[in-house]
Write an enzyme that holds these catalytic residues in place. Sequence first.
Site, mmCIF file in Angstrom:
data_model
loop_
_atom_site.group_PDB
_atom_site.id
_atom_site.type_symbol
_atom_site.label_atom_id
_atom_site.label_comp_id
_atom_site.label_asym_id
_atom_site.label_seq_id
_atom_site.Cartn_x
_atom_site.Cartn_y
_atom_site.Cartn_z
ATOM 1 N N ASP A 172 0.803 -1.222 0.000
ATOM 2 C CA ASP A 172 0.000 0.000 0.000
ATOM 3 C C ASP A 172 0.841 1.279 0.000
ATOM 4 O O ASP A 172 0.308 2.372 -0.046
ATOM 5 C CB ASP A 172 -0.967 0.013 1.189
ATOM 6 C CG ASP A 172 -0.237 0.066 2.517
ATOM 7 O OD1 ASP A 172 1.003 0.138 2.536
ATOM 8 O OD2 ASP A 172 -0.919 0.042 3.556
ATOM 9 N N TYR A 266 10.705 4.250 1.143
ATOM 10 C CA TYR A 266 11.570 3.258 1.787
ATOM 11 C C TYR A 266 13.027 3.341 1.327
ATOM 12 O O TYR A 266 13.911 2.772 1.972
ATOM 13 C CB TYR A 266 11.025 1.838 1.560
ATOM 14 C CG TYR A 266 9.936 1.479 2.549
ATOM 15 C CD1 TYR A 266 10.233 0.895 3.775
ATOM 16 C CD2 TYR A 266 8.598 1.746 2.273
ATOM 17 C CE1 TYR A 266 9.241 0.576 4.687
ATOM 18 C CE2 TYR A 266 7.596 1.432 3.185
ATOM 19 C CZ TYR A 266 7.928 0.847 4.391
ATOM 20 O OH TYR A 266 6.947 0.536 5.302
HETATM 21 P P1 NAD Z 1 -0.261 -7.857 13.825
HETATM 22 O O1 NAD Z 1 0.788 -8.568 14.604
HETATM 23 O O2 NAD Z 1 -1.219 -6.950 14.528
HETATM 24 O O3 NAD Z 1 -1.143 -8.964 13.087
HETATM 25 C C1 NAD Z 1 -0.649 -10.106 12.502
HETATM 26 C C2 NAD Z 1 -1.506 -11.307 12.878
HETATM 27 O O4 NAD Z 1 -0.974 -12.452 12.182
HETATM 28 C C3 NAD Z 1 -1.468 -11.665 14.385
HETATM 29 O O5 NAD Z 1 -2.766 -11.711 14.906
HETATM 30 C C4 NAD Z 1 -0.791 -13.019 14.414
HETATM 31 O O6 NAD Z 1 -1.285 -13.863 15.423
HETATM 32 C C5 NAD Z 1 -1.112 -13.567 13.033
HETATM 33 N N1 NAD Z 1 -0.229 -14.644 12.589
HETATM 34 C C6 NAD Z 1 1.106 -14.758 12.774
HETATM 35 N N2 NAD Z 1 1.547 -15.881 12.181
HETATM 36 C C7 NAD Z 1 0.487 -16.477 11.615
HETATM 37 C C8 NAD Z 1 0.323 -17.683 10.858
HETATM 38 N N3 NAD Z 1 1.369 -18.455 10.565
HETATM 39 N N4 NAD Z 1 -0.915 -18.019 10.454
HETATM 40 C C9 NAD Z 1 -1.969 -17.215 10.738
HETATM 41 N N5 NAD Z 1 -1.878 -16.076 11.438
HETATM 42 C C10 NAD Z 1 -0.654 -15.698 11.865
HETATM 43 O O7 NAD Z 1 0.491 -7.090 12.663
HETATM 44 P P2 NAD Z 1 0.072 -5.801 11.806
HETATM 45 O O8 NAD Z 1 0.938 -4.675 12.171
HETATM 46 O O9 NAD Z 1 -1.386 -5.610 11.846
HETATM 47 O O10 NAD Z 1 0.515 -6.237 10.352
HETATM 48 C C11 NAD Z 1 0.060 -7.400 9.735
HETATM 49 C C12 NAD Z 1 0.855 -7.675 8.478
HETATM 50 O O11 NAD Z 1 0.476 -6.810 7.427
HETATM 51 C C13 NAD Z 1 2.362 -7.489 8.640
HETATM 52 O O12 NAD Z 1 3.031 -8.471 7.890
HETATM 53 C C14 NAD Z 1 2.592 -6.143 8.042
HETATM 54 O O13 NAD Z 1 3.920 -5.945 7.693
HETATM 55 C C15 NAD Z 1 1.654 -6.234 6.879
HETATM 56 N N6 NAD Z 1 1.315 -4.992 6.185
HETATM 57 C C16 NAD Z 1 1.690 -4.900 4.898
HETATM 58 C C17 NAD Z 1 1.386 -3.796 4.152
HETATM 59 C C18 NAD Z 1 1.888 -3.735 2.750
HETATM 60 O O14 NAD Z 1 2.068 -2.685 2.215
HETATM 61 N N7 NAD Z 1 2.178 -4.866 2.102
HETATM 62 C C19 NAD Z 1 0.641 -2.768 4.723
HETATM 63 C C20 NAD Z 1 0.252 -2.873 6.062
HETATM 64 C C21 NAD Z 1 0.588 -4.021 6.782
HETATM 65 C C1 G6P Z 2 3.493 1.003 4.816
HETATM 66 C C2 G6P Z 2 4.120 -0.166 4.110
HETATM 67 C C3 G6P Z 2 3.809 -1.469 4.771
HETATM 68 C C4 G6P Z 2 4.036 -1.395 6.267
HETATM 69 C C5 G6P Z 2 3.092 -0.348 6.782
HETATM 70 C C6 G6P Z 2 2.961 -0.228 8.277
HETATM 71 O O1 G6P Z 2 2.197 1.239 4.399
HETATM 72 O O2 G6P Z 2 3.803 -0.255 2.764
HETATM 73 O O3 G6P Z 2 4.537 -2.478 4.152
HETATM 74 O O4 G6P Z 2 3.802 -2.632 6.864
HETATM 75 O O5 G6P Z 2 3.505 0.880 6.241
HETATM 76 O O6 G6P Z 2 4.086 0.135 8.907
HETATM 77 P P1 G6P Z 2 4.040 0.396 10.473
HETATM 78 O O7 G6P Z 2 5.432 0.761 10.803
HETATM 79 O O8 G6P Z 2 3.052 1.479 10.689
HETATM 80 O O9 G6P Z 2 3.596 -0.922 11.096
HETATM 81 MN MN MN Z 3 4.440 -2.252 1.894
#
Ligand code: NAD
Ligand code: G6P
Ligand code: MN
Length: 443
Positions: A172, A266
């Site tokens: 995102d 980044y």
């Molecule tokens: P979070 O820790 O609040 O949530 C992650 C959840 O995944 C937890 O509830 C955990 O129990 C669960 N989990 C862990 N291992 C698991 C498995 N093997 N099977 C099923 N569930 C599992 O984390 P968050 O900050 O809300 O972020 C969640 C994910 O989304 C992270 O990987 C974060 O980096 C990603 N993210 C990516 C983008 C992007 O741009 N691609 C944007 C926002 C968040």
């Molecule tokens: C951005 C990135 C994600 C990252 C997110 C949350 O949107 O694209 O990959 O996981 O920020 O970052 P934060 O540090 O807020 O957990």
């Molecule tokens: Mn990202």
Amino acid sequence: MNEKKFSITIAGGGSTFTPGIILMLLDHMETFPIRRIKLYDNDAERQEKIAKACEILLRERFPEVQFSYTTDPAEAFPDTDFVMAHIRVGKYAMRELDEKIPLKYDVVGQETCGPGGIAYGMRSIGGVIEIIDYMEKYAPNAWMLNYSNPAAIVAEATTRLRPNAKIINICDMPIGIERSFASILGLKDRKEMICRYYGLNHFGWWTSITDKEGNDLMPQLKAYVKDNGYVVNTVDFQHKDPSWKDTYQKVKDVYALDPDTLPNTYLKYYLCQDYVVKHSDKNYTRANEVMNGREKEVFSAAKEIVEKGTAENCGFHVDNHASFIVDLARAIAFNTGERMLLIVRNDGAIANFDSDAMVEIPCIVGKNGPEPLSMGNIPTFQKGLMEQQVSVEKLVVEAWTEGSYQKLWQAITLSKTVPSGEVAKKILDDLYEVNKPYWPELK
Ligand code: NAD
Ligand code: G6P
Ligand code: MN
């Protein structure tokens, strides 16, 4: 109005982003109708706190949508059309170590970049592959829209280890940045722009931004970015904290290195490493900020909803920028041909770059998935940086697959954030020690 209604499984149901994704799905019910939402997580207790609140929210707004939550893959994955996955293997406790261990050696400590991102990658690969295999077993026709990080390493791993899986990796960050572009330009919606962009995930550049008539908007953007980076006054729940503001501001210096393009935020971790280390607090990193901020806010909002028995005026936030996940699901479901930035196999789209690398580029998305657009040849500066970085990502996947300490050491050494093999080894040894429950055994 479309007739078909879809069933969604959110993997990582206990994520801080789950309520925002659900709210966003509900806001798009007209164009992407849903009949069922299931949450899946491997931490029952964490997921339940979020799920109970989401259950109330759904009952109030769309009682006809079936809702359930489970830790059992045999319940989570049958009868699903799209698995939206955002898992964090090791949760914030491990993120904190990913960030603090490199910083101990004056190296960037970040969720997805440098040694921290590599350590996270070594944990995520297994978690994401496990979900792909559940899907293969229970829902072979479903698509996985994956944004579990580090998306670059996860994408390299899934293309290598499960080449036929229907998985699309997405991020995102470009959407968030394009929203800043729109506000700099005084446009209402980022979709009024047509963007050309190339790179790896969290490692890319915009080369052209025009309006729908093809008029060049880059000069106006550059004039602003030169002085202000991407800082604008719009409120974005996810990127509201001071550390994100600093990142948006620092773009100014990253931009100065190549004024022909506009950079992903980044890149600061690779091009301003010394600044980043100097401005990091070794005892209080982004993981701490998130645990004391977003995690507390989301979980206390959930608690309040459950206690009051209503989600009216609740503290959950719609992740507006996350609407690209619905755009992506809709594009596949209804063959819309929308143009979107996705992480896909290069296959010649960047002419002078590895054909089997996973790159982030614009694609036309339809029923059969993404069709990448050709981005032509890229300049030496970007090509050199990307070759180094993609090699890091490939070495991590090889280290995971082969259980190779040597390759992981090479990966960390090769990261532009790390000064030497010696420092890389110290960081690796510390990371390995705390990651034993999550990484494959290394020989
Ligand atoms: P979070 O820790 O609040 O949530 C992650 C959840 O995944 C937890 O509830 C955990 O129990 C669960 N989990 C862990 N291992 C698991 C498995 N093997 N099977 C099923 N569930 C599992 O984390 P968050 O900050 O809300 O972020 C969640 C994910 O989304 C992270 O990987 C974060 O980096 C990603 N993210 C990516 C983008 C992007 O741009 N691609 C944007 C926002 C968040
Ligand atoms: C951005 C990135 C994600 C990252 C997110 C949350 O949107 O694209 O990959 O996981 O920020 O970052 P934060 O540090 O807020 O957990
Ligand atoms: Mn990202």
